[in-house]
Design a protein around this motif. Structure first.
Motif, PDB file in Angstrom:
ATOM      1  N   ARG A  83       0.849  -1.196   0.000  1.00 49.01           N
ATOM      2  CA  ARG A  83       0.000   0.000   0.000  1.00 49.01           C
ATOM      3  C   ARG A  83       0.872   1.228   0.000  1.00 49.01           C
ATOM      4  O   ARG A  83       2.004   1.191   0.492  1.00 49.01           O
ATOM      5  CB  ARG A  83      -0.925  -0.040   1.217  1.00 49.01           C
ATOM      6  N   PRO A  84       0.383   2.332  -0.517  1.00 47.32           N
ATOM      7  CA  PRO A  84       1.194   3.551  -0.578  1.00 47.32           C
ATOM      8  C   PRO A  84       1.749   3.920   0.786  1.00 47.32           C
ATOM      9  O   PRO A  84       0.998   3.983   1.774  1.00 47.32           O
ATOM     10  CB  PRO A  84       0.194   4.602  -1.085  1.00 47.32           C
ATOM     11  N   GLY A  85       3.066   4.127   0.853  1.00 49.07           N
ATOM     12  CA  GLY A  85       3.702   4.526   2.090  1.00 49.07           C
ATOM     13  C   GLY A  85       3.957   3.390   3.059  1.00 49.07           C
ATOM     14  O   GLY A  85       4.476   3.622   4.157  1.00 49.07           O
ATOM     15  N   ASN A  86       3.598   2.163   2.684  1.00 42.50           N
ATOM     16  CA  ASN A  86       3.768   1.010   3.576  1.00 42.50           C
ATOM     17  C   ASN A  86       4.754   0.007   2.995  1.00 42.50           C
ATOM     18  O   ASN A  86       5.054   0.017   1.797  1.00 42.50           O
ATOM     19  CB  ASN A  86       2.417   0.311   3.791  1.00 42.50           C
ATOM     20  N   GLU A  87       5.238  -0.858   3.844  1.00 41.52           N
ATOM     21  CA  GLU A  87       6.104  -1.939   3.393  1.00 41.52           C
ATOM     22  C   GLU A  87       5.260  -3.042   2.747  1.00 41.52           C
ATOM     23  O   GLU A  87       4.058  -3.144   2.981  1.00 41.52           O
ATOM     24  CB  GLU A  87       6.888  -2.506   4.572  1.00 41.52           C
ATOM     25  N   ARG A  88       5.916  -3.853   1.941  1.00 37.33           N
ATOM     26  CA  ARG A  88       5.233  -4.991   1.341  1.00 37.33           C
ATOM     27  C   ARG A  88       4.834  -5.977   2.433  1.00 37.33           C
ATOM     28  O   ARG A  88       5.622  -6.247   3.357  1.00 37.33           O
ATOM     29  CB  ARG A  88       6.158  -5.661   0.317  1.00 37.33           C
ATOM     30  N   GLU A  89       3.623  -6.518   2.326  1.00 35.68           N
ATOM     31  CA  GLU A  89       3.119  -7.428   3.357  1.00 35.68           C
ATOM     32  C   GLU A  89       2.493  -8.660   2.732  1.00 35.68           C
ATOM     33  O   GLU A  89       1.942  -8.609   1.626  1.00 35.68           O
ATOM     34  CB  GLU A  89       2.061  -6.710   4.215  1.00 35.68           C
ATOM     35  N   GLY A  90       2.586  -9.758   3.441  1.00 35.47           N
ATOM     36  CA  GLY A  90       1.972 -10.990   2.984  1.00 35.47           C
ATOM     37  C   GLY A  90       0.467 -10.937   3.124  1.00 35.47           C
ATOM     38  O   GLY A  90      -0.046 -10.459   4.131  1.00 35.47           O
ATOM     39  N   VAL A  91      -0.242 -11.441   2.126  1.00 33.53           N
ATOM     40  CA  VAL A  91      -1.703 -11.428   2.113  1.00 33.53           C
ATOM     41  C   VAL A  91      -2.249 -12.848   2.211  1.00 33.53           C
ATOM     42  O   VAL A  91      -3.071 -13.149   3.069  1.00 33.53           O
ATOM     43  CB  VAL A  91      -2.225 -10.747   0.836  1.00 33.53           C
ATOM     44  N   ALA A  92      -1.807 -13.712   1.323  1.00 34.73           N
ATOM     45  CA  ALA A  92      -2.311 -15.084   1.273  1.00 34.73           C
ATOM     46  C   ALA A  92      -1.241 -15.984   0.674  1.00 34.73           C
ATOM     47  O   ALA A  92      -0.640 -15.624  -0.337  1.00 34.73           O
ATOM     48  CB  ALA A  92      -3.591 -15.165   0.443  1.00 34.73           C
ATOM     49  N   ILE A  93      -1.016 -17.115   1.301  1.00 32.41           N
ATOM     50  CA  ILE A  93       0.069 -18.011   0.914  1.00 32.41           C
ATOM     51  C   ILE A  93      -0.422 -19.454   0.839  1.00 32.41           C
ATOM     52  O   ILE A  93      -1.258 -19.878   1.650  1.00 32.41           O
ATOM     53  CB  ILE A  93       1.209 -17.958   1.956  1.00 32.41           C
ATOM     54  N   LEU A  94       0.101 -20.186  -0.130  1.00 31.86           N
ATOM     55  CA  LEU A  94      -0.010 -21.646  -0.147  1.00 31.86           C
ATOM     56  C   LEU A  94       1.389 -22.182   0.127  1.00 31.86           C
ATOM     57  O   LEU A  94       2.302 -21.950  -0.659  1.00 31.86           O
ATOM     58  CB  LEU A  94      -0.498 -22.157  -1.506  1.00 31.86           C
ATOM     59  N   ASP A  95       1.550 -22.895   1.232  1.00 31.25           N
ATOM     60  CA  ASP A  95       2.885 -23.380   1.544  1.00 31.25           C
ATOM     61  C   ASP A  95       3.185 -24.677   0.800  1.00 31.25           C
ATOM     62  O   ASP A  95       2.366 -25.171   0.015  1.00 31.25           O
ATOM     63  CB  ASP A  95       3.093 -23.498   3.050  1.00 31.25           C
ATOM     64  N   ALA A  96       4.363 -25.239   1.043  1.00 30.17           N
ATOM     65  CA  ALA A  96       4.799 -26.432   0.311  1.00 30.17           C
ATOM     66  C   ALA A  96       3.891 -27.630   0.577  1.00 30.17           C
ATOM     67  O   ALA A  96       3.843 -28.566  -0.213  1.00 30.17           O
ATOM     68  CB  ALA A  96       6.242 -26.763   0.667  1.00 30.17           C
ATOM     69  N   ASP A  97       3.174 -27.614   1.704  1.00 25.03           N
ATOM     70  CA  ASP A  97       2.207 -28.674   2.019  1.00 25.03           C
ATOM     71  C   ASP A  97       0.804 -28.331   1.527  1.00 25.03           C
ATOM     72  O   ASP A  97      -0.164 -29.008   1.878  1.00 25.03           O
ATOM     73  CB  ASP A  97       2.169 -28.905   3.530  1.00 25.03           C
ATOM     74  N   VAL A  98       0.706 -27.252   0.744  1.00 23.23           N
ATOM     75  CA  VAL A  98      -0.557 -26.771   0.185  1.00 23.23           C
ATOM     76  C   VAL A  98      -1.543 -26.370   1.282  1.00 23.23           C
ATOM     77  O   VAL A  98      -2.760 -26.504   1.133  1.00 23.23           O
ATOM     78  CB  VAL A  98      -1.194 -27.784  -0.812  1.00 23.23           C
ATOM     79  N   LYS A  99      -0.994 -25.907   2.384  1.00 27.97           N
ATOM     80  CA  LYS A  99      -1.829 -25.318   3.436  1.00 27.97           C
ATOM     81  C   LYS A  99      -1.896 -23.822   3.153  1.00 27.97           C
ATOM     82  O   LYS A  99      -0.899 -23.209   2.772  1.00 27.97           O
ATOM     83  CB  LYS A  99      -1.202 -25.564   4.804  1.00 27.97           C
ATOM     84  N   ASP A 100      -3.064 -23.233   3.366  1.00 31.79           N
ATOM     85  CA  ASP A 100      -3.202 -21.811   3.088  1.00 31.79           C
ATOM     86  C   ASP A 100      -3.075 -20.990   4.366  1.00 31.79           C
ATOM     87  O   ASP A 100      -3.472 -21.412   5.446  1.00 31.79           O
ATOM     88  CB  ASP A 100      -4.516 -21.502   2.355  1.00 31.79           C
ATOM     89  N   TRP A 101      -2.481 -19.825   4.186  1.00 30.59           N
ATOM     90  CA  TRP A 101      -2.245 -18.885   5.273  1.00 30.59           C
ATOM     91  C   TRP A 101      -2.755 -17.516   4.827  1.00 30.59           C
ATOM     92  O   TRP A 101      -2.593 -17.150   3.668  1.00 30.59           O
ATOM     93  CB  TRP A 101      -0.751 -18.777   5.570  1.00 30.59           C
ATOM     94  N   TYR A 102      -3.319 -16.772   5.773  1.00 27.93           N
ATOM     95  CA  TYR A 102      -3.858 -15.458   5.430  1.00 27.93           C
ATOM     96  C   TYR A 102      -3.458 -14.427   6.481  1.00 27.93           C
ATOM     97  O   TYR A 102      -3.359 -14.727   7.672  1.00 27.93           O
ATOM     98  CB  TYR A 102      -5.388 -15.507   5.344  1.00 27.93           C
ATOM     99  N   ALA A 103      -3.268 -13.200   6.003  1.00 28.78           N
ATOM    100  CA  ALA A 103      -3.124 -12.089   6.932  1.00 28.78           C
ATOM    101  C   ALA A 103      -4.456 -11.885   7.644  1.00 28.78           C
ATOM    102  O   ALA A 103      -5.528 -12.113   7.061  1.00 28.78           O
ATOM    103  CB  ALA A 103      -2.736 -10.826   6.170  1.00 28.78           C
ATOM    104  N   ASP A 104      -4.404 -11.466   8.896  1.00 27.06           N
ATOM    105  CA  ASP A 104      -5.640 -11.280   9.676  1.00 27.06           C
ATOM    106  C   ASP A 104      -6.600 -10.315   8.977  1.00 27.06           C
ATOM    107  O   ASP A 104      -7.819 -10.490   9.042  1.00 27.06           O
ATOM    108  CB  ASP A 104      -5.306 -10.750  11.067  1.00 27.06           C
ATOM    109  N   SER A 105      -6.054  -9.337   8.297  1.00 26.00           N
ATOM    110  CA  SER A 105      -6.880  -8.297   7.683  1.00 26.00           C
ATOM    111  C   SER A 105      -7.720  -8.811   6.510  1.00 26.00           C
ATOM    112  O   SER A 105      -8.667  -8.124   6.100  1.00 26.00           O
ATOM    113  CB  SER A 105      -5.995  -7.142   7.215  1.00 26.00           C
ATOM    114  N   VAL A 106      -7.384  -9.986   5.974  1.00 26.43           N
ATOM    115  CA  VAL A 106      -8.128 -10.487   4.807  1.00 26.43           C
ATOM    116  C   VAL A 106      -8.837 -11.809   5.076  1.00 26.43           C
ATOM    117  O   VAL A 106      -9.546 -12.311   4.203  1.00 26.43           O
ATOM    118  CB  VAL A 106      -7.205 -10.626   3.575  1.00 26.43           C
ATOM    119  N   LYS A 107      -8.657 -12.374   6.251  1.00 24.91           N
ATOM    120  CA  LYS A 107      -9.297 -13.658   6.561  1.00 24.91           C
ATOM    121  C   LYS A 107     -10.806 -13.562   6.408  1.00 24.91           C
ATOM    122  O   LYS A 107     -11.424 -12.604   6.850  1.00 24.91           O
ATOM    123  CB  LYS A 107      -8.958 -14.087   7.996  1.00 24.91           C
ATOM    124  N   GLY A 108     -11.371 -14.566   5.734  1.00 20.99           N
ATOM    125  CA  GLY A 108     -12.810 -14.585   5.516  1.00 20.99           C
ATOM    126  C   GLY A 108     -13.251 -13.812   4.289  1.00 20.99           C
ATOM    127  O   GLY A 108     -14.404 -13.930   3.872  1.00 20.99           O
TER     128      GLY A 108
END
Length: 121
Positions: free
Chosen positions: A39-64
Protein backbone atom coordinates in the motif's frame (compact mmCIF):
# COMPACT_ATOMS: atom_id res chain seq x y z
CA UNK A 1 10.58 -19.36 -12.95
CA UNK A 2 8.61 -16.35 -14.18
CA UNK A 3 5.46 -14.95 -12.62
CA UNK A 4 2.98 -12.66 -14.39
CA UNK A 5 0.01 -11.19 -12.54
CA UNK A 6 -3.26 -10.06 -14.06
CA UNK A 7 -6.79 -9.21 -12.98
CA UNK A 8 -6.27 -5.99 -11.09
CA UNK A 9 -8.48 -2.98 -11.60
CA UNK A 10 -10.78 -0.48 -9.96
CA UNK A 11 -13.81 -1.57 -7.97
CA UNK A 12 -16.23 -0.06 -5.51
CA UNK A 13 -16.15 -0.98 -1.85
CA UNK A 14 -17.94 -4.26 -1.27
CA UNK A 15 -17.06 -5.54 -4.72
CA UNK A 16 -14.92 -8.44 -5.82
CA UNK A 17 -11.88 -9.08 -7.97
CA UNK A 18 -10.00 -12.20 -8.97
CA UNK A 19 -6.26 -11.96 -9.46
CA UNK A 20 -4.33 -14.51 -11.49
CA UNK A 21 -0.63 -15.31 -11.53
CA UNK A 22 0.66 -17.22 -14.52
CA UNK A 23 3.65 -19.41 -13.66
CA UNK A 24 6.20 -20.40 -16.27
CA UNK A 25 9.23 -22.55 -15.58
CA UNK A 26 9.74 -25.34 -13.09
CA UNK A 27 7.95 -25.22 -9.75
CA UNK A 28 8.80 -28.08 -7.44
CA UNK A 29 6.63 -29.34 -4.63
CA UNK A 30 8.99 -27.61 -2.21
CA UNK A 31 7.87 -24.17 -3.36
CA UNK A 32 5.58 -21.92 -1.41
CA UNK A 33 3.65 -19.38 -3.43
CA UNK A 34 1.49 -16.50 -2.54
CA UNK A 35 0.25 -12.97 -2.82
CA UNK A 36 1.70 -9.88 -1.27
CA UNK A 37 0.65 -6.27 -1.45
CA UNK A 38 2.23 -2.90 -0.97
CA UNK A 39 0.00 0.00 0.00
CA UNK A 40 1.19 3.55 -0.58
CA UNK A 41 3.70 4.53 2.09
CA UNK A 42 3.77 1.01 3.58
CA UNK A 43 6.10 -1.94 3.39
CA UNK A 44 5.23 -4.99 1.34
CA UNK A 45 3.12 -7.43 3.36
CA UNK A 46 1.97 -10.99 2.98
CA UNK A 47 -1.70 -11.43 2.11
CA UNK A 48 -2.31 -15.08 1.27
CA UNK A 49 0.07 -18.01 0.91
CA UNK A 50 -0.01 -21.65 -0.15
CA UNK A 51 2.88 -23.38 1.54
CA UNK A 52 4.80 -26.43 0.31
CA UNK A 53 2.21 -28.67 2.02
CA UNK A 54 -0.56 -26.77 0.18
CA UNK A 55 -1.83 -25.32 3.44
CA UNK A 56 -3.20 -21.81 3.09
CA UNK A 57 -2.25 -18.89 5.27
CA UNK A 58 -3.86 -15.46 5.43
CA UNK A 59 -3.12 -12.09 6.93
CA UNK A 60 -5.64 -11.28 9.68
CA UNK A 61 -6.88 -8.30 7.68
CA UNK A 62 -8.13 -10.49 4.81
CA UNK A 63 -9.30 -13.66 6.56
CA UNK A 64 -12.81 -14.59 5.52
CA UNK A 65 -12.68 -12.24 2.52
CA UNK A 66 -9.78 -13.50 0.37
CA UNK A 67 -9.18 -17.04 -0.89
CA UNK A 68 -6.00 -18.35 -2.47
CA UNK A 69 -6.01 -21.31 -4.82
CA UNK A 70 -4.13 -22.78 -7.75
CA UNK A 71 -4.86 -25.10 -10.62
CA UNK A 72 -3.82 -28.74 -10.46
CA UNK A 73 -1.04 -28.22 -13.01
CA UNK A 74 0.46 -25.50 -10.78
CA UNK A 75 0.56 -23.12 -13.75
CA UNK A 76 -1.78 -20.50 -12.32
CA UNK A 77 -2.22 -19.08 -8.83
CA UNK A 78 -5.42 -17.24 -7.99
CA UNK A 79 -6.55 -14.77 -5.37
CA UNK A 80 -10.30 -14.34 -5.01
CA UNK A 81 -11.00 -11.08 -3.22
CA UNK A 82 -14.48 -10.36 -1.88
CA UNK A 83 -15.98 -7.61 0.26
CA UNK A 84 -13.20 -5.31 -0.82
CA UNK A 85 -12.44 -2.24 1.27
CA UNK A 86 -10.64 1.00 0.38
CA UNK A 87 -7.84 -0.20 2.69
CA UNK A 88 -7.23 -3.08 0.25
CA UNK A 89 -6.01 -0.58 -2.33
CA UNK A 90 -2.45 -1.61 -3.19
CA UNK A 91 -0.13 -3.07 -5.76
CA UNK A 92 -0.52 -6.83 -5.52
CA UNK A 93 2.40 -9.13 -6.24
CA UNK A 94 2.68 -12.85 -6.82
CA UNK A 95 5.77 -14.51 -5.35
CA UNK A 96 7.45 -17.89 -5.05
CA UNK A 97 10.00 -19.18 -2.57
CA UNK A 98 11.55 -22.40 -1.37
CA UNK A 99 10.74 -23.92 2.02
CA UNK A 100 9.38 -20.68 3.45
CA UNK A 101 9.60 -20.91 7.23
CA UNK A 102 7.90 -17.57 7.87
CA UNK A 103 5.34 -17.81 5.11
CA UNK A 104 3.98 -14.26 5.31
CA UNK A 105 7.41 -12.61 5.27
CA UNK A 106 8.48 -11.15 1.91
CA UNK A 107 12.12 -11.98 2.72
CA UNK A 108 11.36 -15.70 2.31
CA UNK A 109 10.56 -15.26 -1.39
CA UNK A 110 13.07 -14.89 -4.18
CA UNK A 111 10.91 -14.75 -7.31
CA UNK A 112 8.42 -11.95 -7.88
CA UNK A 113 6.01 -10.81 -10.54
CA UNK A 114 5.73 -7.23 -11.71
CA UNK A 115 2.53 -6.55 -9.79
CA UNK A 116 -1.05 -5.62 -10.61
CA UNK A 117 -2.83 -2.58 -9.19
CA UNK A 118 -6.03 -2.92 -7.19
CA UNK A 119 -7.95 0.24 -6.36
CA UNK A 120 -11.04 0.18 -4.13
CA UNK A 121 -13.10 3.36 -3.78
Amino acid sequence: VQLVESGGGSVQAGGSLRLSCSVSGFISNAYCMGWFRQRPGNEREGVAILDADVKDWYADSVKGRFTISRDSAKTTLFLEMNSLKPDDTAMYYCAAGVDCANVLSPSEYDTWGQGTQVTVS
